[in-house]
Every structure is written in C-alpha cells, then in structure tokens.
Design an enzyme around this catalytic site. Structure first.
Site, PDB file in Angstrom:
ATOM      1  N   ARG A  74       0.843  -1.209   0.000  1.00 38.98           N
ATOM      2  CA  ARG A  74       0.000   0.000   0.000  1.00 38.98           C
ATOM      3  C   ARG A  74       0.873   1.253   0.000  1.00 38.98           C
ATOM      4  NH1 ARG A  74      -4.705   0.886  -1.627  1.00 38.98           N
ATOM      5  NH2 ARG A  74      -5.634  -0.770  -0.376  1.00 38.98           N
ATOM      6  N   ARG A 100       1.422  -6.225  -9.881  1.00 37.38           N
ATOM      7  CA  ARG A 100       1.936  -5.653  -8.631  1.00 37.38           C
ATOM      8  C   ARG A 100       2.195  -6.701  -7.559  1.00 37.38           C
ATOM      9  NH1 ARG A 100      -3.099  -2.444  -5.624  1.00 37.38           N
ATOM     10  NH2 ARG A 100      -4.683  -4.069  -5.866  1.00 37.38           N
ATOM     11  N   HIS A 163       0.277   3.754 -10.379  1.00 38.05           N
ATOM     12  CA  HIS A 163      -0.713   4.221  -9.391  1.00 38.05           C
ATOM     13  C   HIS A 163       0.002   4.979  -8.251  1.00 38.05           C
ATOM     14  CE1 HIS A 163      -3.868   3.881  -6.330  1.00 38.05           C
ATOM     15  NE2 HIS A 163      -4.662   3.237  -7.141  1.00 38.05           N
ATOM     16  N   ASP A 208     -12.440  10.105  -6.316  1.00 37.16           N
ATOM     17  CA  ASP A 208     -11.965   8.968  -7.120  1.00 37.16           C
ATOM     18  C   ASP A 208     -12.382   9.256  -8.559  1.00 37.16           C
ATOM     19  OD1 ASP A 208     -12.176   5.332  -6.672  1.00 37.16           O
ATOM     20  OD2 ASP A 208     -11.090   6.589  -8.121  1.00 37.16           O
ATOM     21  N   GLU A 267      -2.362   9.327 -10.787  1.00 42.34           N
ATOM     22  CA  GLU A 267      -1.983   8.084 -11.466  1.00 42.34           C
ATOM     23  C   GLU A 267      -1.868   8.277 -12.975  1.00 42.34           C
ATOM     24  OE1 GLU A 267      -4.863   5.152 -10.077  1.00 42.34           O
ATOM     25  OE2 GLU A 267      -5.067   6.359  -8.246  1.00 42.34           O
TER      26      GLU A 267
END
Ligand code: TA6
Length: 296
Positions: A74, A100, A163, A208, A267
């Site tokens: 994270r 990832r 990201h 978002d 991102e």
C-alpha cells in the site's frame, strides 16, 4: 525460487545501488546517490521510496501496508496491469491485475555518469512481456514497456496505471493543476461522466476520478510543504486522482484510519476508453517523470 541477496548483489549491485531484505523479508533494491534516495521491491517492481536530495519524501507509504508474498503493497507506485480496478469479466480476479503482486526479474542496473541510477526489470504476464525502466535522479522516471509476444494468436487489449501515491502536508490544503479542461468519470458518484470544471482539483471529501483523453502534465501545489510536485507523462491518455477520505480509509485494513490527510494519488494511466490494443510482436511504452520543486 526468488534469487538470493548474494546472487542479486554479485550480478547487479552498482555504485549507489545495493540489495537487502526489506519488510517481511521481501527483496528490495536500495538507492543512495548524491541526487536522491529510493527503494524498489522486486515484488511488483514496486517503487516504495523516492526522496530527492534536500526534499521531503515524495512518495507516500501506509504504516499499515502488508509486505507478504503475493499481497499488494500500500503506497509508493503500484503497477496496475493488465487491467485497472476490478475485472468486469471475473469478480474474483485481483483488483488492478497481478503485475503488482508478481515477482519481477532484474534485467540490468546502471550507475550513470550524472550520478543517477537506472534499473530495468521484466515480467511475463499472460501473453505479454512487460518491462519497467526506473531512473532515480533528481527526478524519478518510470517507463512501462508492454509487448504482446509474437506467439500470441490475435491482438490483445490491456489497461495500465502507475498508481502513484504522493505524500502531502494536508490533502485539504493542496490543489492539483493540469486537469481544468478535462471531463472525468466520477467513481464516487455512480461513475457519472462529468464535464470539465475549469478549476484545479481541490479536496473536501472522498475523490476517485478518472480523467480521460488527457496528456496533460499535472502539478500538485502543496503550500504546507512549500513545494510543487510535477507529474509529466508520455503515451498516457488517462489520469486518475484518488483520496479515500475518512470512511473508505476506515474500511481498508492496510490503510491507517488517520492517514488519509497525508496522501493523494495522481496516477499515470491508460484505462477505460483509453485502453491500449497491440498486435502480436507490437509494443507500447508509457512514461512518467516526477519532480519536486521548492516554492519560496
Ligand atoms: O485508483 C483509484 C482506485 O481505483 C480506487 O478506486 C481504490 O480502489 C484504489 O484504486 C486502491 O485500489 P487497491 O486495489 O490498491 O486497494
């Protein structure tokens, strides 16, 4: 079997770059040069630290991040590939794909004459050969190369995102310039398509947003840290802006309940209608260059 630290070091250690066991025992490269310092985990080819000389850390990491084989880290710069977000055709598929959480292989490392350090990693993901080039200089540059193998029998479409989580003084005090003229998909409002606002992005709640058809450089203005962070990109037509705010943060085990004010994601991506299609043997490169600047 992952390579040992000794094997990595004997083959790839160069001036300003060494290998260590990181959190959870995961292999990481540690970069220390007169220009900047940084870290990159081999799992996910995941940059977790970048701090230019004389600046505060640029990338944000959650105190609650897990560091376990096969689990997403994270913070830093997760690579989302070959899809972004949930996979519509398979709700059980891992969010943001599995680049990832895959162990990438080192291809090359270089200590460059200007004092920067370059690292090249690669992974095979489905019919794709994916490479990441990272250069730790006064700025941080990442280039994601995606090639559809010649052995593929038909063209393939993918989504991709670097990201990037940025450290900020207080997300309620920052402004992101560069997207004033671009409409966006608002994932906090039933994915409604909304028109350009004509203004910088400000934060007063969960955000978002997927901005499509934009190649713009974004500038994060952070008065609290008296700095701007420039996010310049090549071959990327989407930019995603995210802050989970209070409620969503509390629902994420690997995100501290009180951490949301200190971060924002800008991102660099190609997602949704900006997805990329390549034919067998064809490749695509997407780059981002991140630089921090003091504001007097
Ligand atoms: O980029 C924003 C986003 O798609 C959000 O919707 C949120 O899910 C975030 O990515 C983090 O995703 P993750 O799978 O890393 O928890």
């Amino acid at each position: 079997m992952p390579p040992s630290i000794h094997e990595l070091s004997s083959q790839f250690a160069v001036h300003g770059l060494k290998f260590e066991a990181g959190n959870g025992g995961l292999l990481k490269a540690v970069i220390r040069t007169p220009l900047s310092q940084g870290e990159l985990y081999m799992q996910g080819a995941h940059v977790t630290n970048f701090q230019p000389e004389g600046q505060k850390p640029v990338l944000w990491m959650s105190e609650k991040s897990v560091f376990e084989t096969g689990k997403p880290i994270r913070g830093g710069i997760p690579i989302c590939f070959p899809w972004f977000g949930p996979l519509a055709s398979d709700p059980k598929a891992p969010g943001h794909g599995f680049a990832r959480t895959t162990l990438w292989s080192l291809i090359s490392t270089q200590a460059l004459s200007d004092g920067s350090v370059a690292i090249e990693l690669q992974s095979e993901i489905n019919d794709f050969l994916v490479k990441l080039d990272v250069t730790f200089a006064q700025s941080l540059q990442l280039t994601l190369h995606v090639e559809l193998k010649k052995t593929a029998t038909q063209p393939a479409t993918f989504e991709e995102a670097l990201h990037t989580y940025f450290t900020v003084s207080d997300v309620r005090q920052i402004a992101i310039a560069g997207l004033e003229a671009t409409g966006f998909v608002d994932k906090v409002d039933s994915a409604k398509v909304k028109p350009a606002t004509g203004k910088s992005v400000l934060f007063d709640g969960e955000c978002d947003r997927v901005y499509l058809d934009t190649t713009a450089t974004c500038v994060l203005n952070d008065p609290g840290f008296r700095r701007t962070i420039e996010v310049a990109k090549k071959n990327s037509s989407s930019t995603v802006i995210w802050n989970p705010w209070i409620e969503k943060s509390s629902r994420m085990a690997d995100f501290g309940d009180d951490e949301w004010p200190g971060m924002v994601c800008i991102e660099t991506a190609n997602v949704g209608t900006n997805s990329i299609q390549v034919s067998p043997g064809q490749s695509h490169q997407m780059s981002v260059t991140i630089s921090a600047h003091h504001v007097v």
